[in-house]
Design a protein around this motif. Structure first.
Motif, short mmCIF file in Angstrom:
data_model
loop_
_atom_site.label_atom_id
_atom_site.label_comp_id
_atom_site.label_asym_id
_atom_site.label_seq_id
_atom_site.Cartn_x
_atom_site.Cartn_y
_atom_site.Cartn_z
N ASP A 80 15.70 -13.41 -45.33
CA ASP A 80 14.70 -14.41 -45.70
C ASP A 80 13.30 -13.81 -45.71
O ASP A 80 12.51 -14.08 -46.63
N ARG A 81 12.98 -12.96 -44.72
CA ARG A 81 11.66 -12.34 -44.69
C ARG A 81 11.51 -11.28 -45.78
O ARG A 81 10.42 -11.10 -46.33
N ILE A 82 12.59 -10.57 -46.07
CA ILE A 82 12.54 -9.60 -47.16
C ILE A 82 12.27 -10.29 -48.49
O ILE A 82 11.45 -9.84 -49.30
N ILE A 83 12.93 -11.40 -48.72
CA ILE A 83 12.77 -12.09 -49.99
C ILE A 83 11.38 -12.70 -50.13
O ILE A 83 10.85 -12.83 -51.24
N GLN A 84 10.75 -13.04 -49.02
CA GLN A 84 9.37 -13.52 -49.09
C GLN A 84 8.44 -12.43 -49.60
O GLN A 84 7.56 -12.69 -50.44
N VAL A 85 8.60 -11.22 -49.11
CA VAL A 85 7.79 -10.10 -49.59
C VAL A 85 8.12 -9.80 -51.04
O VAL A 85 7.23 -9.55 -51.87
N ASP A 86 9.40 -9.84 -51.38
CA ASP A 86 9.86 -9.57 -52.74
C ASP A 86 9.20 -10.52 -53.74
O ASP A 86 8.63 -10.10 -54.76
N VAL A 87 9.25 -11.80 -53.46
CA VAL A 87 8.68 -12.80 -54.36
C VAL A 87 7.16 -12.70 -54.41
O VAL A 87 6.54 -12.86 -55.46
N PRO A 138 -9.34 -3.51 -57.01
CA PRO A 138 -8.51 -2.44 -56.47
C PRO A 138 -7.83 -2.82 -55.17
O PRO A 138 -6.77 -2.30 -54.85
N VAL A 139 -8.42 -3.71 -54.38
CA VAL A 139 -7.77 -4.16 -53.16
C VAL A 139 -6.44 -4.81 -53.48
O VAL A 139 -5.42 -4.56 -52.84
N ALA A 140 -6.41 -5.66 -54.52
CA ALA A 140 -5.17 -6.33 -54.91
C ALA A 140 -4.13 -5.31 -55.35
O ALA A 140 -2.96 -5.41 -55.03
N VAL A 141 -4.56 -4.28 -56.10
CA VAL A 141 -3.64 -3.27 -56.58
C VAL A 141 -3.03 -2.51 -55.41
O VAL A 141 -1.82 -2.32 -55.32
N LEU A 142 -3.86 -2.06 -54.48
CA LEU A 142 -3.36 -1.33 -53.32
C LEU A 142 -2.49 -2.20 -52.46
O LEU A 142 -1.51 -1.74 -51.87
N ASP A 143 -2.83 -3.47 -52.36
CA ASP A 143 -2.04 -4.39 -51.55
C ASP A 143 -0.63 -4.52 -52.12
O ASP A 143 0.35 -4.55 -51.38
N ILE A 144 -0.50 -4.58 -53.45
CA ILE A 144 0.82 -4.65 -54.07
C ILE A 144 1.60 -3.38 -53.80
O ILE A 144 2.80 -3.42 -53.51
N LYS A 145 0.93 -2.26 -53.86
CA LYS A 145 1.61 -0.99 -53.59
C LYS A 145 2.12 -0.94 -52.16
O LYS A 145 3.26 -0.53 -51.90
N GLU A 146 1.31 -1.39 -51.22
CA GLU A 146 1.73 -1.39 -49.82
C GLU A 146 2.89 -2.36 -49.59
O GLU A 146 3.82 -2.07 -48.84
N MET A 147 2.83 -3.51 -50.25
CA MET A 147 3.91 -4.48 -50.09
C MET A 147 5.22 -3.96 -50.67
O MET A 147 6.30 -4.23 -50.16
N THR A 148 5.11 -3.19 -51.76
CA THR A 148 6.31 -2.62 -52.35
C THR A 148 6.92 -1.58 -51.43
O THR A 148 8.14 -1.51 -51.26
N LYS A 149 6.11 -0.75 -50.81
CA LYS A 149 6.62 0.21 -49.82
C LYS A 149 7.24 -0.51 -48.64
O LYS A 149 8.25 -0.08 -48.08
N LYS A 150 6.64 -1.63 -48.27
CA LYS A 150 7.18 -2.44 -47.17
C LYS A 150 8.56 -2.98 -47.53
O LYS A 150 9.52 -2.91 -46.74
N LEU A 151 8.68 -3.51 -48.74
CA LEU A 151 9.96 -4.02 -49.21
C LEU A 151 11.00 -2.91 -49.26
O LEU A 151 12.15 -3.09 -48.82
N ASP A 152 10.62 -1.77 -49.77
CA ASP A 152 11.52 -0.63 -49.88
C ASP A 152 12.01 -0.20 -48.50
O ASP A 152 13.21 0.06 -48.29
#
Length: 555
Positions: A80-87, A138-152
């Motif tokens: 459930d927590r993984i899918i929250q980050v995913d979405v 750029p904050v939004a861009v970096l935030d997406i990158k960090e969230m993707t690493k988190k999901l991975d």
């Protein structure tokens, strides 16, 4: 006053906590009931650091070693927590794409060796906040990158847990080729979580590959999974959003699961084909029947599923001229249109009888070629013409003259996003589950194929050998004279993976789009645009095939 107290590292601290918990649960067997709410309460928020998430997931899965009674609850919580980050990643990417910026994508997240155990990761999130320009983009861009690493990182830990648990059960006795009983129990737990959580969450991009990986372990698991999805599609008591989602999952799974055998593919084609034929027989009874994406949402989703599966699995669905094919595949149908007399290869193609439904359905007054995703329809048109399976370009030309206005959804509709409240079962409750805008439904069916190519770097190796990449039909024609079909090897249908350059040219073959005498240059533009949007036959609208690395102002 100073002390000589030694510094205890994090790993040692975690080990001591686990020993304490194991000891307490040994003294109080019912203590697990009180433990789980605490574990759920302390789970990091989706905006916390990569380090916080990966360390917590690693340790909460460790709890299952001495508290297996909590397996359903803990795996459900983690997924459930993984899918929250995913979405959340999908939502932010779409917001960026909708803004007045040009986005560059790349899904390589390999900034370090594993992105899991390095405590310095916790600082990287803080650093990203300081890298903003005046507009904050750029904050939004970096935030997406960090969230993707988190999901991975979290998915890597879940896959590693599943792999380790499965390997630990290899020595257990089995019967009739089944998996060991503990592995079957784990599969049923994950199947329940999928049906209750993942299936009901629109725009999940990677989380569903957990069940994809688990199903690959056994043909029996594939049967269970397909049976569960088929039950949802056929159950009229289910909300339409769930039935549409189940159709998307079934089509994407059958197309992408390399481990499916021919029997399972044909079973799905027969089931879906019978469903759409029965509905057409009931509905298409007079000239007053009109296309309606709201009223017949499940029908269009299933037709789209059939076309999508055909694009990927036509090699399995084609019956070669062998007596054994007649015995194993049941009734057959010939080419659905007159074969090209000048092409010896195309003469005599025969297809599994379940495909017979498509010819009746696409010519019905419900007009699925108008209502289904244009990318799916275009690709189906190209391949079906190339194989002399069906010629639908006259219908597509006629559909260009048909205008179907958008309309408000029925008050009682459960179609994706119908009305202002989403749907009754809570699918897409995060606000990302509805493709409709302002309570209106588009005239074209929303495209969603959840097993589109897996692009996360760290966890991607778990998909090796089980995931089917797109392979164009003209490549198969080139190899047809060299490689004869072997009926004894049809249990696992193997393909070679295309490289990135080839994937950009999917489905290209001469004569497809020029059949009606249209302008070559205009058709080339249409073809290029379609190939760009398909992205390796990945036709889902989710932009998260890639990760935002940077953005530039639109010229």
């Amino acid at each position: 006053m100073t002390t000589d107290t030694p510094i205890i590292n994090r790993e040692t601290q975690h080990e001591r906590v686990h020993l304490a918990l194991k000891y307490i649960l040994g003294l109080i067997p019912t203590g697990a009931t009180s433990l789980f709410p605490l574990l759920a309460k302390e789970f990091p928020h989706k905006r916390e650091s990569i380090y916080a998430h990966t360390v917590y997931v690693k340790n909460i899965l460790r709890v299952l070693e001495y508290a297996p009674v909590l397996r359903t609850q803990i795996l459900g919580l983690v997924i459930d927590r993984i899918i929250q980050v995913d979405v959340e990643i999908q939502v932010e990417l779409e917001e960026l794409e909708d803004s007045d910026t040009e986005v560059a994508y790349d899904f390589d997240t390999a900034d370090d060796d594993d992105g899991i155990s390095d405590e310095s990761d916790s600082d990287s999130d803080d650093d990203s906040d300081s890298g903003s320009d005046s507009d904050g983009t750029p904050v939004a861009v970096l935030d997406i990158k960090e969230m993707t690493k988190k999901l991975d990182g979290m998915l890597f830990l879940v896959f590693s847990y599943l792999e380790g648990y499965i390997n630990s059960c290899r020595h257990l006795p089995t019967q009739n080729g089944r998996m060991p009983a503990p592995v079957e129990e784990l599969f049923l737990v994950l199947l329940q979580i999928f049906m209750n959580t993942i299936l009901q969450t629109f725009k999940s991009r990677h989380t569903q590959f957990i069940i994809f990986y688990m199903v690959s372990l056994s043909p029996q698991f594939s049967d269970y999974f397909l049976g569960a999805l088929g039950t949802k599609i056929l159950d009229k008591s289910q909300p339409e959003v769930i039935r549409v989602s189940a159709a998307a999952y079934m089509s994407s799974f059958v197309s992408r699961a390399k481990y499916l055998d021919i029997r399972q593919v044909l079973m799905v084609i027969d089931m879906l084909g019978n469903f759409v034929l029965e509905l057409v027989a009931q509905v298409d009874t007079g000239s007053n029947v009109l296309p309606d994406a709201d009223r017949y949402a499940v029908f269009y989703a299933v037709v789209q599923a059939l076309m999508y599966i055909f694009c990927f699995r036509w090699r399995v669905l084609e019956i070669r001229s062998s007596k054994d094919d007649f015995d194993t595949a049941g009734m057959i149908v010939g080419s659905m249109d007159s074969p090209d007399v000048n092409s010896s290869r195309r003469v005599g193609r025969q297809w599994h009888s379940g495909l017979n439904s498509l010819q009746r359905v696409v010519t019905s007054r419900l007009n699925p070629l108008k209502m289904c995703s244009s990318n799916v329809v275009k690709q189906f048109a190209r391949i079906s013409q190339s194989l002399d399976f069906m010629y639908i370009y006259p219908i597509l030309e006629q559909n260009k003259k048909i205008y179907i206005p958008r309309h408000a959804a029925r008050p009682d509709s459960d179609m994706l996003g119908a009305g202002s409240g989403g749907n009754r079962n809570g699918a897409g409750a995060s606000g990302s589950g509805s493709p409709a805008v302002g309570g209106q439904l588009p005239h074209e069916l929303e495209t969603f194929f959840p097993f589109d190519p897996y692009r996360l770097h760290r966890s991607a190796p778990f998909m090796q050998g089980i995931y089917q990449e797109w392979e164009s039909e003209d490549e198969d024609e080139d190899d047809e004279d060299e490689d004869e079909y072997d009926e004894d090897e049809d249990v696992e249908y193997e393909y070679e993976e295309d490289d990135d350059e080839e994937l950009q040219d999917i489905g290209r073959h001469s004569g497809s789009m020029n059949s009606e005498g249209e302008d070559d240059e205009g058709e080339d533009d249409d073809e290029a645009e379609m190939n760009k949007s398909i992205m390796s036959m990945s036709i889902s609208p989710s932009p998260a095939h890639f990760l935002v690395q940077g953005i530039t102002g639109r010229k």
